[in-house]
Design a protein around this motif. Structure first.
Motif, PDB file in Angstrom:
ATOM      1  N   PRO A 275      -0.239 -14.695  17.587  1.00 13.64           N
ATOM      2  CA  PRO A 275       0.512 -13.659  18.978  1.00 13.64           C
ATOM      3  C   PRO A 275       2.207 -12.989  18.957  1.00 13.64           C
ATOM      4  CG  PRO A 275       0.335 -15.670  19.543  1.00 13.64           C
ATOM      5  CD  PRO A 275      -0.632 -15.600  17.927  1.00 13.64           C
ATOM      6  N   VAL A 276       3.380 -13.940  18.294  1.00 13.91           N
ATOM      7  CA  VAL A 276       4.111 -14.310  18.198  1.00 13.91           C
ATOM      8  C   VAL A 276       4.454 -13.133  17.410  1.00 13.91           C
ATOM      9  CG1 VAL A 276       6.768 -15.073  18.181  1.00 13.91           C
ATOM     10  CG2 VAL A 276       4.064 -16.801  18.968  1.00 13.91           C
ATOM     11  N   TYR A 277       3.763 -13.224  15.987  1.00 16.26           N
ATOM     12  CA  TYR A 277       3.846 -12.097  14.947  1.00 16.26           C
ATOM     13  C   TYR A 277       3.492 -10.607  15.639  1.00 16.26           C
ATOM     14  CZ  TYR A 277       3.904  -9.594  10.759  1.00 16.26           C
ATOM     15  OH  TYR A 277       3.864  -8.531   9.238  1.00 16.26           O
ATOM     16  N   ALA A 278       2.898 -10.190  16.379  1.00 16.14           N
ATOM     17  CA  ALA A 278       2.219  -8.921  17.048  1.00 16.14           C
ATOM     18  C   ALA A 278       3.201  -8.244  17.999  1.00 16.14           C
ATOM     19  CB  ALA A 278       0.986  -9.432  17.675  1.00 16.14           C
ATOM     20  N   LEU A 279       4.277  -9.653  18.857  1.00 20.64           N
ATOM     21  CA  LEU A 279       5.191  -8.959  19.321  1.00 20.64           C
ATOM     22  C   LEU A 279       6.200  -8.459  19.018  1.00 20.64           C
ATOM     23  CD1 LEU A 279       6.049  -9.029  22.266  1.00 20.64           C
ATOM     24  CD2 LEU A 279       6.952 -11.150  22.197  1.00 20.64           C
ATOM     25  N   LEU A 280       6.662  -9.506  17.592  1.00 17.71           N
ATOM     26  CA  LEU A 280       7.895  -8.934  16.273  1.00 17.71           C
ATOM     27  C   LEU A 280       7.334  -7.550  16.416  1.00 17.71           C
ATOM     28  CD1 LEU A 280      10.169  -9.478  15.994  1.00 17.71           C
ATOM     29  CD2 LEU A 280       8.661 -10.293  13.350  1.00 17.71           C
ATOM     30  N   SER A 281       6.193  -7.997  15.992  1.00 23.91           N
ATOM     31  CA  SER A 281       5.771  -6.006  15.164  1.00 23.91           C
ATOM     32  C   SER A 281       5.795  -5.070  15.848  1.00 23.91           C
ATOM     33  CB  SER A 281       4.406  -6.217  14.530  1.00 23.91           C
ATOM     34  OG  SER A 281       3.952  -6.302  16.187  1.00 23.91           O
TER      35      SER A 281
END
Length: 239
Positions: free
Chosen positions: A192-198
């Protein structure tokens, strides 16, 4: 022909199987990813590869040099895959496809990140290998920067500008941090953090306007909806 001095023992070490070096690198990758640098031994890698232990010194000279070759092989695989993705994906889809690929790496290939972090540590503790590790990092940085440049500039032959390089550095640092956190704490989910980063990165990219042309109205609709401009002097004539 006379045999070289040293007898059969020397010959067994310096006359390896053709794929012995590749097998040692593959075995070194598995052992390093599973056990880490301190627990990785030349003997264990040779046993895993099914070759004579002396071949490690024959090909690489030392444990550190072997592990550097392991990290180099992993880097080459990463760069080849990223280059293939960049060349086969249209610029307008490249950003989304690249982030999806990165997410798969985080999820499915944690050992690749483990080897990468062992490489970092190796460069910090071994001054002789520091420049080689730094060069490896620069190569990855350049490949990511090329991908960012193609997305941001919308051209297949785009060359990285300073902003592209900065974006690449931010993304690499964030992905490394997320993966390292997950490796140290299995309960931490980086997805989920990676999705937010993207989403943050995609929202901040200044994409070329040509990628989003304005919608064109049908000719008939355009004529019906057009309001004629008032003629000069119309008010005077009405008087």
């Amino acid at each position: 022909m006379a045999r070289p001095r040293g007898g059969s023992k020397k010959e067994s070490v310096t006359s390896p199987e053709p794929d012995a070096r590749a097998r040692l690198i593959t075995a070194g990758y598995r052992v390093l990813a599973e056990r880490g640098y301190d627990a990785t031994t030349v003997k264990e890698v040779a046993r895993e590869a099914g070759v004579n232990q002396g071949l490690v010194h024959y090909y690489f000279g030392s444990k550190d040099a072997l592990l550097l070759a392991v990290a180099e092989e992993a880097r080459q695989q990463y760069m080849t895959e990223l280059r293939r993705l960049r060349e086969e994906t249209p610029p307008e889809r490249l950003a989304a496809e690249s982030f999806a690929w990165g997410e798969r790496l985080l999820k499915d290939m944690p050992e690749q990140f483990r080897v990468r972090y062992e490489l970092f540590a190796m460069g910090l503790r071994n001054k002789e290998l520091k420049s080689a590790v730094a060069e490896s990092l620069r190569c990855v940085q350049e490949e990511v920067s090329l991908t960012v440049a193609r997305v941001r500039q919308g051209q297949e032959d785009a060359r990285p500008e300073p902003l592209d390089v900065h974006y690449a550095a931010i993304m690499k640092a964030c992905v490394d941090g997320l993966s390292l956190h997950h490796l140290l704490d299995a309960s931490f989910d980086p997805a989920p953090v990676y999705a937010l980063l993207s989403r943050i990165i995609l929202a901040s990219l200044e994409l070329p306007e040509a990628k989003k042309p304005p919608a064109r109205k049908p000719r008939g609709q355009a004529r019906r909806g057009k309001v004629p401009a008032p003629r000069r002097g119309g008010a005077r004539r009405r008087r």
